[in-house]
Scaffold this motif. Structure first.
Motif, short mmCIF file in Angstrom:
data_model
loop_
_atom_site.label_atom_id
_atom_site.label_comp_id
_atom_site.label_asym_id
_atom_site.label_seq_id
_atom_site.Cartn_x
_atom_site.Cartn_y
_atom_site.Cartn_z
N GLN A 39 43.44 -35.05 -16.61
CA GLN A 39 42.50 -33.89 -17.20
C GLN A 39 43.55 -33.66 -18.29
O GLN A 39 44.80 -33.35 -18.21
CB GLN A 39 42.28 -33.05 -16.61
CG GLN A 39 40.86 -33.32 -16.03
CD GLN A 39 39.34 -33.00 -16.60
OE1 GLN A 39 39.73 -33.02 -17.70
NE2 GLN A 39 38.25 -33.44 -15.57
N ARG A 82 42.14 -31.36 -26.77
CA ARG A 82 42.19 -29.83 -26.49
C ARG A 82 42.85 -28.79 -27.38
O ARG A 82 43.60 -28.07 -27.59
CB ARG A 82 43.37 -29.40 -25.00
CG ARG A 82 42.65 -29.93 -23.33
CD ARG A 82 41.37 -29.82 -23.64
NE ARG A 82 40.71 -30.16 -22.45
CZ ARG A 82 40.01 -30.50 -21.93
NH1 ARG A 82 39.32 -31.67 -22.88
NH2 ARG A 82 39.04 -30.71 -20.76
N ARG A 94 33.81 -25.98 -28.31
CA ARG A 94 34.32 -26.80 -27.26
C ARG A 94 34.13 -26.60 -25.43
O ARG A 94 34.05 -24.97 -25.36
CB ARG A 94 34.96 -27.65 -27.20
CG ARG A 94 35.89 -28.37 -28.76
CD ARG A 94 34.86 -28.86 -29.49
NE ARG A 94 34.67 -30.29 -29.07
CZ ARG A 94 33.04 -30.39 -29.69
NH1 ARG A 94 32.33 -30.02 -29.87
NH2 ARG A 94 32.71 -31.38 -28.46
N SER A 95 32.96 -27.18 -25.23
CA SER A 95 32.53 -27.21 -23.57
C SER A 95 33.71 -26.61 -22.56
O SER A 95 33.31 -25.94 -21.42
CB SER A 95 31.04 -28.25 -22.57
OG SER A 95 32.76 -28.57 -23.07
N TRP A 96 34.99 -27.04 -23.06
CA TRP A 96 35.94 -26.99 -22.23
C TRP A 96 37.19 -26.09 -22.67
O TRP A 96 37.81 -25.11 -21.83
CB TRP A 96 37.09 -28.17 -22.37
CG TRP A 96 36.85 -28.66 -23.69
CD1 TRP A 96 36.75 -29.85 -24.24
CD2 TRP A 96 38.49 -27.91 -24.55
NE1 TRP A 96 37.32 -29.66 -25.53
CE2 TRP A 96 38.38 -28.55 -25.58
CE3 TRP A 96 39.63 -27.26 -23.97
CZ2 TRP A 96 39.50 -28.73 -26.80
CZ3 TRP A 96 40.36 -26.43 -25.34
CH2 TRP A 96 39.98 -27.37 -27.29
N GLU A 97 36.34 -24.98 -23.89
CA GLU A 97 37.33 -23.59 -23.53
C GLU A 97 37.35 -23.10 -22.66
O GLU A 97 35.94 -22.88 -22.14
CB GLU A 97 37.11 -23.34 -25.64
CG GLU A 97 37.83 -24.68 -26.06
CD GLU A 97 37.09 -23.93 -28.15
OE1 GLU A 97 38.16 -23.37 -28.18
OE2 GLU A 97 36.75 -25.04 -29.13
N ASP A 157 38.28 -33.08 -28.28
CA ASP A 157 38.23 -32.38 -26.76
C ASP A 157 39.98 -33.58 -26.04
O ASP A 157 39.82 -33.63 -24.79
CB ASP A 157 36.26 -33.61 -26.41
CG ASP A 157 35.71 -33.04 -26.09
OD1 ASP A 157 36.14 -31.25 -27.16
OD2 ASP A 157 34.46 -33.18 -26.93
#
Length: 446
Positions: free
Chosen positions: A6, A82, A93-96, A79
């Protein structure tokens, strides 16, 4: 992808490096990739794998031989490396860092008690941290009113000049207000802040919608909906859903448009004190959805409902500030547009013309947009000279406002002139179109 692979967040010192911030702001990926390599130790082969690019393509970008401009590629870079969305002009972003109602990616910085230490997680733009540190005081009702006043000013300037230049300031204020929500406040102040954040998120979504950047617009509209839901402001939820319905209409998704406006009406009817002006606006959005589907009877019924609600408006009604734009000229012009969408050009033309005569002349985008619709109804009736004259008049206000939505409609009108392309009036319009609204990079006039 296994957890071990990841992507890791970039060092805070890189994300706060002025050179990196500037490179991201202008999407100079040659410089971004070089900085990621030299300051984060992430080499081109890894950049390529993370961003789903070929190594040769990454090499060409670093060498300045290729530009990356497609939105899906930019999102993959954000993404894969990062890079927080706001640094690249993207939605969060969805991962933040997940926060129910936030566009910020971290907790608001705390005032250090000792010597400053480097943050372990990436802070946002420097100005956000400075503002957060400077507001460790209690907020008052007057502060909330100042926020609301600034939002009203943003809307006025948006009407006059478009939202492109305003967006960074609006997003910055949104991030700042959401940061304030993390502190303990009296309930009335906290509720006010939620409402202000919701209005800022909707305004941000609107600027993206007007720029025809629909994915970003939908993300911010969704966030505005979540913020309003957090304080059970059903009237404002109805307002946001109505915006999303309008967006779906322009995306040629009439079924989505109808579902969204129906949900908006349900929210409004379930709210205490929903005013006739709000209900009138929602009925007109319903008419747009039915017209896009081509349902004549339902469109006429919704138009009738919009006018019936409007007749019930009283000067003493506690209208929310966000619906005051829906005045009589707006009701009339929207009625004309709904008829125009149905192909009822003969009915639509006098309504739109009347509203244009009464419309506020400072609303450049509105005048350009409504002039386009007047020209379209005239062309639909075979009035070529009038249509081209009206469309030419629309070019002046359209050139004064940064609105790709309006510019796009006028280019579409030129496309509709194809059967008459050699007529003098069509040639004159084309010449003026090329002069005042030159095509954007990579785009040609029809």
């Amino acid at each position: 992808m296994p957890d071990a692979e990841q992507p890791q967040e970039l060092p805070g010192r890189l994300l706060t490096d002025p050179e990196m911030i500037d490179a991201c702001r202008v999407r100079d990926f040659s410089k971004v990739f070089r900085l990621v390599k030299t300051k984060a130790g992430i080499y081109p082969s890894t950049i390529a794998r993370r961003c789903d690019l070929t190594p040769s393509r990454v090499g060409e970008v670093i060498a300045g031989q290729r530009k990356l401009q497609h939105m899906d590629v930019i999102e993959r870079i954000a993404d894969g490396l990062r890079i927080p969305g706001h640094m690249l002009g993207l939605a969060r972003r969805s991962w933040e860092t997940p926060q129910v109602l936030a566009v910020v990616e971290r907790e608001t910085p705390q005032v250090p008690r000792t010597e400053p230490q480097e943050s372990a997680s990436p802070p946002g733009p420097d100005v956000d941290g400075i503002l957060a540190l400077a507001t460790r005081t209690s907020l008052s009702a007057a502060t909330l009113e100042a926020f609301r006043s600034s939002i009203e000013d943003y809307w006025r300037r948006d009407d006059q000049h478009g939202g492109e230049a305003l967006r960074p300031a609006i997003v910055g204020q949104l991030r700042y207000v959401v940061g304030l929500l993390k502190e303990n406040r009296p309930p009335s102040i906290q509720k006010g802040l939620y409402g202000i954040a919701a209005e800022l998120a909707r305004l941000t979504g609107w600027t993206y919608f007007d720029a025809r950047q629909d994915n970003q617009a939908r993300a911010y509209f969704t966030q505005a909906l979540q913020l309003a839901k957090g304080i059970d402001d059903r009237q404002f939820m109805a307002n946001v859903l109505a915006c999303m319905s309008l967006q779906a209409t322009y995306q040629d998704k009439p079924a989505d448009s109808l579902a969204l406006v129906t949900a908006a009406q349900d929210q409004a009817r379930s709210a205490a004190g929903t005013t006739p002006r709000v209900l009138s606006m929602l009925s007109m959005r319903e008419a747009f959805a039915h017209a896009a589907i081509g349902n004549q009877a339902a469109t006429h019924r919704a138009i009738g409902e919009a006018h019936r609600h409007f007749e019930q408006i009283k000067s003493s009604d506690p209208d929310p500030s966000w619906v005051t734009y829906f005045d009589e000229p707006k009701l009339i012009v929207d009625t004309g547009i709904a008829h125009g969408r149905l192909g009822e050009a003969k009915t639509a033309e006098p309504l739109i013309a009347d509203a244009l005569r009464r419309e506020d002349r400072t609303n450049q985008r509105g005048r350009a947009f409504h002039s386009f619709w007047l020209a379209r109804t005239q062309l639909d009736q075979g009035k070529l000279d009038q249509a081209c004259h009206t469309a030419t008049q629309a070019l002046e206000p359209a050139s004064a406002v940064a609105s790709e939505r309006v510019s796009g409609h006028l280019r579409e009108f030129y496309g509709q002139l194809a059967p008459h392309r050699q007529e003098p009036v069509a040639l004159a319009f084309e010449a003026r179109l090329r002069e005042l609204l030159p095509p954007v990079s990579g785009q040609l006039h029809p």
